[in-house]
Design an enzyme around this catalytic site. Structure first.
Site, PDB file in Angstrom:
ATOM      1  N   HIS A   1       1.435   5.155  -1.923  1.00  0.00           N
ATOM      2  CA  HIS A   1       0.980   6.192  -2.846  1.00  0.00           C
ATOM      3  C   HIS A   1       2.207   6.904  -3.384  1.00  0.00           C
ATOM      4  CE1 HIS A   1      -3.305   5.835  -1.714  1.00  0.00           C
ATOM      5  NE2 HIS A   1      -2.843   5.584  -0.506  1.00  0.00           N
TER       6      HIS A   1
ATOM      7  N   ASN B   1      -6.533   8.799   6.907  1.00  0.00           N
ATOM      8  CA  ASN B   1      -7.793   8.102   6.691  1.00  0.00           C
ATOM      9  C   ASN B   1      -7.533   6.625   6.405  1.00  0.00           C
ATOM     10  OD1 ASN B   1     -10.499   7.671   6.352  1.00  0.00           O
ATOM     11  ND2 ASN B   1     -10.545   8.345   4.225  1.00  0.00           N
TER      12      ASN B   1
ATOM     13  N   ASP C   1       0.738   2.509   3.713  1.00  0.00           N
ATOM     14  CA  ASP C   1      -0.147   3.598   3.289  1.00  0.00           C
ATOM     15  C   ASP C   1       0.640   4.902   3.190  1.00  0.00           C
ATOM     16  OD1 ASP C   1      -2.325   4.971   2.406  1.00  0.00           O
ATOM     17  OD2 ASP C   1      -3.485   4.817   4.256  1.00  0.00           O
TER      18      ASP C   1
ATOM     19  N   ASN D   1      -4.864   5.817  -7.067  1.00  0.00           N
ATOM     20  CA  ASN D   1      -5.503   7.140  -7.032  1.00  0.00           C
ATOM     21  C   ASN D   1      -4.575   8.262  -7.476  1.00  0.00           C
ATOM     22  OD1 ASN D   1      -3.904   6.959  -4.741  1.00  0.00           O
ATOM     23  ND2 ASN D   1      -5.289   8.198  -3.486  1.00  0.00           N
TER      24      ASN D   1
ATOM     25  N   PRO E   1      -5.657  13.983   3.993  1.00  0.00           N
ATOM     26  CA  PRO E   1      -5.268  12.927   4.918  1.00  0.00           C
ATOM     27  C   PRO E   1      -4.098  12.109   4.382  1.00  0.00           C
ATOM     28  CG  PRO E   1      -7.207  12.264   3.684  1.00  0.00           C
ATOM     29  CD  PRO E   1      -6.850  13.650   3.211  1.00  0.00           C
TER      30      PRO E   1
ATOM     31  N   HIS F   1       0.844  -1.204   0.000  1.00  0.00           N
ATOM     32  CA  HIS F   1       0.000   0.000   0.000  1.00  0.00           C
ATOM     33  C   HIS F   1       0.879   1.254   0.000  1.00  0.00           C
ATOM     34  CE1 HIS F   1      -4.104   1.690   1.515  1.00  0.00           C
ATOM     35  NE2 HIS F   1      -3.430   2.630   0.893  1.00  0.00           N
TER      36      HIS F   1
ATOM     37  N   ASP G   1      -8.670   2.556  -3.416  1.00  0.00           N
ATOM     38  CA  ASP G   1      -8.228   3.147  -2.152  1.00  0.00           C
ATOM     39  C   ASP G   1      -8.286   4.671  -2.148  1.00  0.00           C
ATOM     40  OD1 ASP G   1      -7.065   2.978   0.526  1.00  0.00           O
ATOM     41  OD2 ASP G   1      -5.449   4.079  -0.423  1.00  0.00           O
TER      42      ASP G   1
ATOM     43  N   HIS H   1       2.307  14.295   0.962  1.00  0.00           N
ATOM     44  CA  HIS H   1       1.516  15.481   0.640  1.00  0.00           C
ATOM     45  C   HIS H   1       2.407  16.708   0.651  1.00  0.00           C
ATOM     46  CE1 HIS H   1      -2.420  13.753   0.360  1.00  0.00           C
ATOM     47  NE2 HIS H   1      -2.296  13.143   1.524  1.00  0.00           N
TER      48      HIS H   1
HETATM   49 ZN   LIG Z   1      -7.161   3.941   2.116  1.00  0.00          ZN
END
Ligand SMILES: [Zn+2]
Lengths: 193, 443, 317
Positions: B58, B294, B321, B90, B339, B56, B150, B325
């Site tokens: 990003h 989140n 996760d 995403n 988040p 997971h 996600d 940002h």
């Molecule tokens: Zn998520």
């Protein structure tokens, strides 16, 4: 300003403490000021006493009581808190605001006698004059103090002085009263005598 | 290709031995190995783990390259001991077509620091309305096997059922972000005493638990594989425990931050759910959006349940996760902040805190099991002769203070700033090539 | 000495009482010919309002001006704020302008706390999202003390949309600090779940929070209270299923004439305003002599003067 009690003889090299006015002297001085006010104000007609907290307030009440004893006139008494008018507010942490209580008849057109314990730089009195200006318009303003220790920084003088005490700047004058401190006394502290 | 001889290293907590890495694989193991052509790495006091695998991550590319790129995220991953990461869908555009997943996959290959395995979106544009072309993504060079919306929950039960069924054709798996959307409208943090006090709209635990309960029943009904992202509540653990006991094919992950931080940090209090960490740590302020994530940080009770579930195996995997940002998305009002938290460079330290010196468990939760769930060949295998040399060397005795400015990620939103964490990654090898040596990225 | 006023919980009993006492002195200024004090001469107070609240802004403005501070009104409308300037950039701008205090109203809970990180001056929370509104709680406490002579031992019912109410949150904190007992009353959907759980609905207060309990039945509470504080309830809440209809809400939780007569003789009725007449309060009640609603507005200026003086009147660094 910490000032050790006079009762204990100070060891060498400690600041000296000298009693200027003992309890009986304080009462005598208050009586004298009361007489002077009666004399100078033609029997305290249209006169209002405003004490400046902390110790000016009980002093004003005492003066009114003595005037009432001597001449059987009731002089209105009030309290004028000057905290919000001080010129040194920003040099200290925020000071607590005290109550201002004007006598029921107000002060407009009256002769106001400001009462304080010690006259020093004159800044407190200046603040009191500013405060007075915002709460009403007296016919005239006089000043009564228990002690004048000199070192004026502003063009201000007292109309009634209990006792003139020549002091050095490093010294401090400490007034205690029964109402606020449990005993009447004026002490001179500090310096190296 | 340089050969490497790692001397006196403990393989997954075993007795010290030597590892010879040559031609991309572990060529030989055993005491007193000699290889004159090999560069020698002193492994004394270090533990060799199979390269970590993150289910997971990003990476923000394409779309928000100011926050992270595939390359910067890959570097952060390598420094965290990872040899493979699964990149969430995403992005902008969303990874919902073969074209986008292939692009991310190629960017990963170019960076060459970890294997970047794209995750495909379940629904077009993550909108939760119709299925994306899951089969096309599976058949692309990226060979997508995990599908996830996600950031959004696949809330429509019919759509979720169809997705679970459809991916069986290519042994795919749906990774669900479990969040009942109607129960979390405007939600800002865990619903509880702290949210009430801070006047922030609550994100109730039941919004996660209800979706997990529904999804395990759906997975059971259609006989599909389900993976639950970032489990955050004690109630979710109980739902998973019961489902697993019934034989439902469900796996679950927990993030490092949900294993350590509680909702109290939002109120500016340094309550960490760990006896060993953070005694002298506290947040610098309340309402600091660096702690906005989140699902949200939960209570100490939840954290304790998650830690126990991870050790027990009810939760299968630690997944970061990792959510970079940009500064302006965090240096603002709590409600307006995005988040997410960084995680790749600190995950192993948190796992060490939770699982202690149980290296077999750490290898399992951070490498073997995630590699198996993602279907990543060549990853998640303990170093042994003939095995691809995807491994990392950990110094468990080291301590470090987390300095956001020193992180390799393009973003700075680590919740662990100024915290003293245990353990340090000394070296990472991807197919025999070092990506990290002496604690520094090689490229 | 406190530097910011962000929450009702920032005040201990001593400081809160000092503010109320100071406010009582400030109140005398309103009756004078010269309604001005020089205490904050040369200080700059910025009213930074991201929400329309003319009454709160005017109250703070009057308070600052009566203390002779310079006042700058910085409304989010028509300023760079709506063009997307961040709160932090706005803070740095205000800092450069020499703001000694920033009074902030913001739709996001915690925005004043963020601001306090970025400013050297003092921050006063004039209402943040669904979090707090500490000067409202202070003026409410002042009004109760003025009407009933004390705060310790008072029983205060706060009625309505507690969940979304910053007034309720600040009042719960301040009143319990000052020794009053609070009962929160409203439909269960509008009481935070953890408060209801902690207090044990309908039961006595618990150890966790000795001063606060929860009751869903307004009529059961009324005979035993000294103060009933009605909160504004937005009609839109019914569209989000917090209650079925405005009519049902008014019937179950609105304060009307018959309910007013169930209160003890001495009890007072408060409302932070603006009121929804006919919703949470009937005109008969709002305009009754037991209503303090107009006094609350006047007391607001005195209390805010006291707060600004406390924060800016000295050197508190
Ligand atoms: Zn998520």
């Amino acid at each position: 300003m910490a000032c050790p009690p006079a009762a204990h003889p100070s060891p060498e090299r400690q600041p000296s403490v000298k009693v200027i006015l003992a309890s009986a002297d304080v009462q005598r001085v208050v009586d004298r000021i009361a007489h002077q006010i009666l004399e100078k104000t033609q029997g305290a007609a249209d006169t209002v006493l405003l004490g400046i907290p902390t110790r000016g307030a009980p002093l004003a009440r005492r003066l009114a009581a003595r005037i009432s004893t001597f001449e059987d006139v009731d002089v209105p008494v009030g309290v004028l808190d000057i905290t919000l008018y001080r010129d040194d507010l920003r040099r200290h942490a925020t000071r607590a605001v005290g109550p201002t209580q004007l006598p029921p008849g107000g002060i407009d057109g009256k002769r106001v006698v400001l009462v304080d314990d010690v006259l020093f730089s004159g800044r407190t009195v200046r603040a009191a004059l500013d405060a007075l200006n915002d709460v009403g318009r007296p016919a005239s303003v006089q000043l009564a103090v228990l002690v004048d220790r000199g070192h004026r920084e502003l063009p201000i003088r007292a109309d009634y002085v209990g006792k003139n005490i020549p002091t050095a700047l490093a010294e401090s004058v400490k007034v205690t009263l029964v109402e606020t401190d449990g005993a009447d006394e004026v002490r001179l502290c500090g310096g190296t005598r | 290709m340089t050969a490497y001889l790692i001397k006196n290293v403990s393989v997954v907590g075993g007795a010290p031995t030597d590892l010879l890495i040559r031609d991309g694989v572990v060529a030989e193991t055993g005491r007193g190995l000699d290889a004159p052509d090999a560069a020698v790495v002193d492994g004394s006091g270090l533990v060799a783990l199979p390269g970590l695998v993150d289910l997971h991550t990003h990476l923000r590319e394409p779309g928000r390259e100011d926050a992270e790129t595939v390359e910067s995220g890959s570097r952060a991953a390598a420094l965290g001991g990872y040899t493979a990461v699964c990149a969430m869908a995403n992005t902008s555009p969303v990874a919902d077509t073969a074209g986008v997943v292939e692009q991310v996959w190629r960017l990963g290959r170019q960076a060459g620091l970890v294997d970047v395995q794209p995750i495909g979106a379940v629904t077009v544009g993550l909108a939760g309305e119709r299925l994306a072309e899951l089969g096309a993504m599976a058949d692309s060079p990226a060979r997508v096997r995990i599908f996830s919306d996600d950031g959004h929950c696949v809330a429509d039960p019919k759509l979720m059922r169809r997705a679970l069924e459809y991916v069986k054709a290519f042994d795919g798996i749906i990774a669900q972000h479990a969040e009942e959307p109607r129960l979390t409208e405007g939600a800002q943090m865990h619903e509880g005493e702290v949210s009430t006090r801070l006047g922030l709209t609550g994100w109730p635990a039941v919004a996660e638990e209800a979706i997990i309960a529904r999804d395990v029943l759906l997975a059971e009904h259609v006989g599909s594989r389900l993976h639950v992202c970032h489990v955050s509540t004690a109630g979710s653990v109980e739902v998973l425990r019961q489902a697993k006991a019934r034989g439902v094919r469900v796996t679950a992950e927990v993030t490092p931050h949900h294993l350590l931080l509680t909702d109290e940090v939002v109120a500016g209090r340094g309550a960490l759910a760990s006896p060993g960490l953070g005694v002298d740590w506290s947040p610098t302020a309340s309402y600091d959006p660096v702690f906005k994530v989140n699902p949200p940080l939960r209570t100490g009770t939840d954290v304790a349940a998650l830690r126990a579930a991870l050790a027990e195996g009810v939760i299968d995997v630690v997944a970061t996760d990792h959510a970079p940002h940009a500064v302006e998305d965090k240096e603002c009002e709590w409600a307006y902040a995005r988040p997410g938290m960084l995680g790749l460079e600190t995950a192993l330290s948190i796992a060490l805190d939770v699982l202690g010196p149980r290296w077999d468990l750490i290898a399992d939760r951070m490498s073997r099991t995630p590699a198996r769930i993602a279907g990543l060949d060549g990853h998640g295998l303990d170093p042994a002769p003939g095995v691809p040399a995807n491994l990392t060397l950990v110094d468990p005795a080291a301590r470090r203070v987390v300095e956001p400015a020193e992180l390799a990620s393009r973003s700075r939103n680590t919740p662990y700033a100024r915290m003293t964490l245990p353990g340090r990654i000394v070296a990472t090898f991807l197919r025999g090539e070092p990506t990290v040596l002496d604690g520094k990225a090689v490229k | 000495m406190i530097r910011h006023l962000l929450s009702g919980g920032d005040l201990d009993a001593g400081t809160a009482t000092e503010i109320l006492d100071t406010a009582a002195e400030m109140a005398t200024v309103a009756g004078r010919e010269v309604k001005k004090l020089p205490a904050l001469r040369g200080r700059t107070v910025v009213n930074l309002f991201y929400e329309d609240s003319t009454r709160t802004r005017i109250s703070f403005e009057a308070a600052a001006k009566r203390l002779s501070a310079d006042v700058i009104n910085f409304s989010a409308k028509g300023s760079s704020v709506t063009k997307g300037e961040s709160l932090k950039d706005t803070a740095l701008t205000l800092q450069a302008m020499g703001a000694d205090a920033v009074v902030v109203r913001h739709p996001a809970s915690g925005a004043p706390h963020r601001l306090a990180n970025w400013l050297d001056g003092s921050v006063v929370n004039a209402g943040d999202g669904t979090h707090e509104h500490p000067t409202q709680a202070l003026l409410d406490a002042y009004t109760m003390r003025a009407r009933l002579g004390r705060l310790a031992g008072l029983h205060v019912a706060i009625v309505g949309d507690v969940l979304h109410s910053r007034v309720a949150r600040s009042n719960v904190l301040l009143l319990s600090t000052l020794g009053a007992k609070v009962t929160l009353v409203g439909p269960p959907t509008l009481i935070p779940v953890d408060w209801a759980a902690r207090a044990g609905v309908g039961s006595a207060a618990t150890d966790a929070d000795p001063g606060t309990d929860v009751c869903y039945d307004l009529d059961a509470v009324l005979p035993g209270v000294d103060v009933v504080m009605m909160l504004r309830v937005q009609r839109e809440r019914m569209n989000d299923s917090y209650f079925p209809s405005a009519r049902e809400y008014a019937r179950r939780y609105g304060l009307d004439g018959p309910r007013l007569r169930r209160l003890p003789e001495h009890a007072i009725v408060m409302h932070p305003g603006p009121m929804n007449r006919g919703m949470e309060i009937t005109p008969e009640v709002a305009d009754s002599p037991r209503s303090t609603i107009v006094e609350q507005v006047a007391n607001g200026v005195s209390v805010r003067m006291a707060v600004l003086y406390l924060l800016l009147g000295g050197n508190n660094r």
